[in-house]
Design a protein around this motif. Structure first.
Motif, PDB file in Angstrom:
ATOM      1  N   CYS A 127       0.842  -1.195   0.000  1.00 47.91           N
ATOM      2  CA  CYS A 127       0.000   0.000   0.000  1.00 47.91           C
ATOM      3  C   CYS A 127       0.883   1.253   0.000  1.00 47.91           C
ATOM      4  O   CYS A 127       1.723   1.425   0.882  1.00 47.91           O
ATOM      5  CB  CYS A 127      -0.877  -0.041   1.247  1.00 47.91           C
ATOM      6  N   ALA A 128       0.706   2.108  -1.000  1.00 49.23           N
ATOM      7  CA  ALA A 128       1.550   3.304  -1.151  1.00 49.23           C
ATOM      8  C   ALA A 128       1.388   4.272   0.019  1.00 49.23           C
ATOM      9  O   ALA A 128       2.281   5.071   0.297  1.00 49.23           O
ATOM     10  CB  ALA A 128       1.222   4.007  -2.459  1.00 49.23           C
ATOM     11  N   ALA A 129       0.242   4.196   0.724  1.00 48.41           N
ATOM     12  CA  ALA A 129      -0.059   5.188   1.759  1.00 48.41           C
ATOM     13  C   ALA A 129       0.939   5.181   2.920  1.00 48.41           C
ATOM     14  O   ALA A 129       1.062   6.178   3.624  1.00 48.41           O
ATOM     15  CB  ALA A 129      -1.475   4.997   2.274  1.00 48.41           C
ATOM     16  N   GLY A 130       1.658   4.099   3.130  1.00 51.03           N
ATOM     17  CA  GLY A 130       2.648   4.075   4.218  1.00 51.03           C
ATOM     18  C   GLY A 130       4.060   4.221   3.698  1.00 51.03           C
ATOM     19  O   GLY A 130       4.999   3.753   4.330  1.00 51.03           O
ATOM     20  N   GLU A 160      -5.112  19.725   9.288  1.00 51.46           N
ATOM     21  CA  GLU A 160      -6.322  19.198   8.648  1.00 51.46           C
ATOM     22  C   GLU A 160      -6.251  17.682   8.706  1.00 51.46           C
ATOM     23  O   GLU A 160      -5.363  17.082   8.110  1.00 51.46           O
ATOM     24  CB  GLU A 160      -6.395  19.644   7.172  1.00 51.46           C
ATOM     25  N   PRO A 161      -7.188  17.046   9.420  1.00 53.08           N
ATOM     26  CA  PRO A 161      -7.118  15.581   9.463  1.00 53.08           C
ATOM     27  C   PRO A 161      -7.418  14.972   8.095  1.00 53.08           C
ATOM     28  O   PRO A 161      -8.325  15.434   7.401  1.00 53.08           O
ATOM     29  CB  PRO A 161      -8.186  15.194  10.486  1.00 53.08           C
ATOM     30  N   ILE A 162      -6.605  13.984   7.704  1.00 51.03           N
ATOM     31  CA  ILE A 162      -6.832  13.267   6.447  1.00 51.03           C
ATOM     32  C   ILE A 162      -7.337  11.882   6.842  1.00 51.03           C
ATOM     33  O   ILE A 162      -6.608  11.124   7.487  1.00 51.03           O
ATOM     34  CB  ILE A 162      -5.511  13.129   5.627  1.00 51.03           C
ATOM     35  N   THR A 167      -3.811   6.286  -0.936  1.00 53.59           N
ATOM     36  CA  THR A 167      -3.208   7.446  -1.606  1.00 53.59           C
ATOM     37  C   THR A 167      -4.180   8.107  -2.583  1.00 53.59           C
ATOM     38  O   THR A 167      -4.280   9.331  -2.634  1.00 53.59           O
ATOM     39  CB  THR A 167      -1.949   6.988  -2.378  1.00 53.59           C
ATOM     40  N   VAL A 168      -4.903   7.301  -3.324  1.00 49.37           N
ATOM     41  CA  VAL A 168      -5.802   7.847  -4.345  1.00 49.37           C
ATOM     42  C   VAL A 168      -6.939   8.629  -3.686  1.00 49.37           C
ATOM     43  O   VAL A 168      -7.262   9.752  -4.078  1.00 49.37           O
ATOM     44  CB  VAL A 168      -6.350   6.709  -5.239  1.00 49.37           C
ATOM     45  N   PHE A 169      -7.538   8.036  -2.617  1.00 49.24           N
ATOM     46  CA  PHE A 169      -8.635   8.729  -1.937  1.00 49.24           C
ATOM     47  C   PHE A 169      -8.110   9.939  -1.157  1.00 49.24           C
ATOM     48  O   PHE A 169      -8.792  10.956  -1.045  1.00 49.24           O
ATOM     49  CB  PHE A 169      -9.397   7.778  -1.009  1.00 49.24           C
ATOM     50  N   ALA A 170      -6.902   9.829  -0.629  1.00 46.36           N
ATOM     51  CA  ALA A 170      -6.312  10.970   0.093  1.00 46.36           C
ATOM     52  C   ALA A 170      -6.166  12.146  -0.864  1.00 46.36           C
ATOM     53  O   ALA A 170      -6.381  13.303  -0.495  1.00 46.36           O
ATOM     54  CB  ALA A 170      -4.965  10.591   0.695  1.00 46.36           C
ATOM     55  N   GLU A 171      -5.824  11.845  -2.112  1.00 43.07           N
ATOM     56  CA  GLU A 171      -5.666  12.909  -3.100  1.00 43.07           C
ATOM     57  C   GLU A 171      -7.011  13.610  -3.341  1.00 43.07           C
ATOM     58  O   GLU A 171      -7.074  14.839  -3.403  1.00 43.07           O
ATOM     59  CB  GLU A 171      -5.126  12.329  -4.412  1.00 43.07           C
ATOM     60  N   ARG A 193       0.742  13.257   9.597  1.00 45.49           N
ATOM     61  CA  ARG A 193       0.128  12.544  10.728  1.00 45.49           C
ATOM     62  C   ARG A 193      -0.377  11.176  10.253  1.00 45.49           C
ATOM     63  O   ARG A 193      -0.210  10.164  10.921  1.00 45.49           O
ATOM     64  CB  ARG A 193      -1.039  13.381  11.268  1.00 45.49           C
ATOM     65  N   SER A 194      -1.012  11.190   9.071  1.00 48.36           N
ATOM     66  CA  SER A 194      -1.590   9.970   8.521  1.00 48.36           C
ATOM     67  C   SER A 194      -0.495   8.934   8.199  1.00 48.36           C
ATOM     68  O   SER A 194      -0.595   7.771   8.582  1.00 48.36           O
ATOM     69  CB  SER A 194      -2.395  10.388   7.282  1.00 48.36           C
ATOM     70  N   LEU A 195       0.568   9.380   7.539  1.00 46.95           N
ATOM     71  CA  LEU A 195       1.689   8.482   7.197  1.00 46.95           C
ATOM     72  C   LEU A 195       2.341   7.930   8.469  1.00 46.95           C
ATOM     73  O   LEU A 195       2.549   6.721   8.617  1.00 46.95           O
ATOM     74  CB  LEU A 195       2.739   9.236   6.368  1.00 46.95           C
ATOM     75  N   VAL A 196       2.618   8.838   9.408  1.00 45.43           N
ATOM     76  CA  VAL A 196       3.301   8.455  10.644  1.00 45.43           C
ATOM     77  C   VAL A 196       2.459   7.448  11.447  1.00 45.43           C
ATOM     78  O   VAL A 196       2.988   6.470  11.981  1.00 45.43           O
ATOM     79  CB  VAL A 196       3.616   9.736  11.471  1.00 45.43           C
ATOM     80  N   GLY A 197       1.148   7.656  11.487  1.00 47.17           N
ATOM     81  CA  GLY A 197       0.249   6.748  12.209  1.00 47.17           C
ATOM     82  C   GLY A 197       0.361   5.332  11.655  1.00 47.17           C
ATOM     83  O   GLY A 197       0.449   4.356  12.414  1.00 47.17           O
ATOM     84  N   ARG A 198       0.397   5.232  10.337  1.00 47.98           N
ATOM     85  CA  ARG A 198       0.481   3.913   9.706  1.00 47.98           C
ATOM     86  C   ARG A 198       1.829   3.235   9.985  1.00 47.98           C
ATOM     87  O   ARG A 198       1.904   2.053  10.267  1.00 47.98           O
ATOM     88  CB  ARG A 198       0.310   4.063   8.194  1.00 47.98           C
TER      89      ARG A 198
END
Ligand code: ADP
Length: 257
Positions: A127-130, A160-162, A167-171, A193-198
């Motif tokens: 998953c690209a999000a992490g 701003e919370p994401i 990645t696609v939906f975050a965009e 914050r989102s990346l770090v959480g993962r």
């Protein structure tokens, strides 16, 4: 007798790195380039270029790591990134802990025991999000350089919370935030914050033994470093040349034959 020098090549999905060490394992020189489609030729040019930089007539022993390690023809051995990163970190720092390597398309957490050996590891390559790709993608969408992201995340007065985990939906979320006039730096902080959480959730699966050691290109991001320390509740250690740690570990292994 150990060779006078040795090379490590880390053929990553985003960057290709070559590191030279001397007979004592001290860092001598490096080359780093964006990974190109013809990896076999690129790695050959990288190692011969490094040999030229150092005035070496013959190529010293080479160990390859990284996702493209099978394509490095010059390598006497191919070793996993887990082993190479653990070796590089332990030699550079002299102690173990939890090493988190965040690269362009994957992220790994490796618990390094007190003797320098990897005890456990976890990996996200699905998953690209992490991964660094998440930040690269969103930086491009926001018109901001990747190298600027961390400073801007830390300078933000709001966040701003994401909520999207993809990645696609975050965009899409970013586009609607921009449309609502949200502050760019606050969006960037939310993305961090989102990346770090993962990443911290992944690191917890291997035990999260302090200190937290960061490597890979994303370790150059000051925002990721500070927010990782906060999220994990422990100090973050940045080894010298964090993006070259896997190649450095490979070069140390090449010294051993
Ligand atoms: P890999 O080994 O997986 O090919 P790297 O460890 O070289 O990848 O990491 C590449 C990632 O590092 C890129 O996706 C980018 O997000 C990030 N990166 C590279 N340079 C910087 C920098 N100066 N500041 C922040 N992030 C960076």
């Amino acid at each position: 007798m150990s060779p006078a020098a040795a090379f490590g090549v880390d053929a990553g999905s985003t960057t290709c790195k070559a590191v030279a060490v001397d007979a004592a394992g001290e860092f001598l020189a490096f080359r780093l380039e964006a990974t190109r489609p013809r990896l076999e030729e690129q790695a050959a040019a990288l190692v011969s270029g490094l040999a030229t930089d150092l005035g070496l007539g013959d190529l010293p022993p080479v160990v390859a790591t990284g996702y493209g390690r099978g394509l490095v023809r010059e390598a006497a051995r191919r070793v996993t990134e887990i082993t190479c990163h653990a070796r590089g970190a332990f030699r550079a720092l002299g102690y173990g802990g939890t090493l988190v390597d965040i690269g362009g398309q994957d992220a790994k957490a490796i618990r390094i025991g007190p003797n320098g050996r990897p005890v456990d590891f976890a990996m996200n390559d699905k998953c690209a999000a992490g991964t660094g790709r998440f930040l690269e993608h969103t930086a491009a969408r926001l018109g901001v350089e990747v190298a600027e992201l961390g400073g801007r995340a830390l300078a933000a007065s709001g966040e701003e919370p994401i909520s999207s985990t993809c990645t696609v939906f975050a965009e899409s979320e970013i586009i609607s935030l921009i449309g609502r006039g949200a502050d760019l730096d606050a969006i960037i902080r939310g993305l961090h914050r989102s990346l770090v959480g993962r990443i911290v959730a992944m690191a917890r699966t291997v035990g999260l033994v302090p200190p937290l050691i960061l490597s890979g290109g994303v370790a150059l991001n000051s925002g990721v470093r500070q927010m990782m320390a906060e999220a994990a509740g422990m100090p973050v250690v940045l080894p010298p040349y964090p993006q070259l740690l896997g190649a450095y570990g490979a070069a140390l292994l090449a010294l051993e034959g």
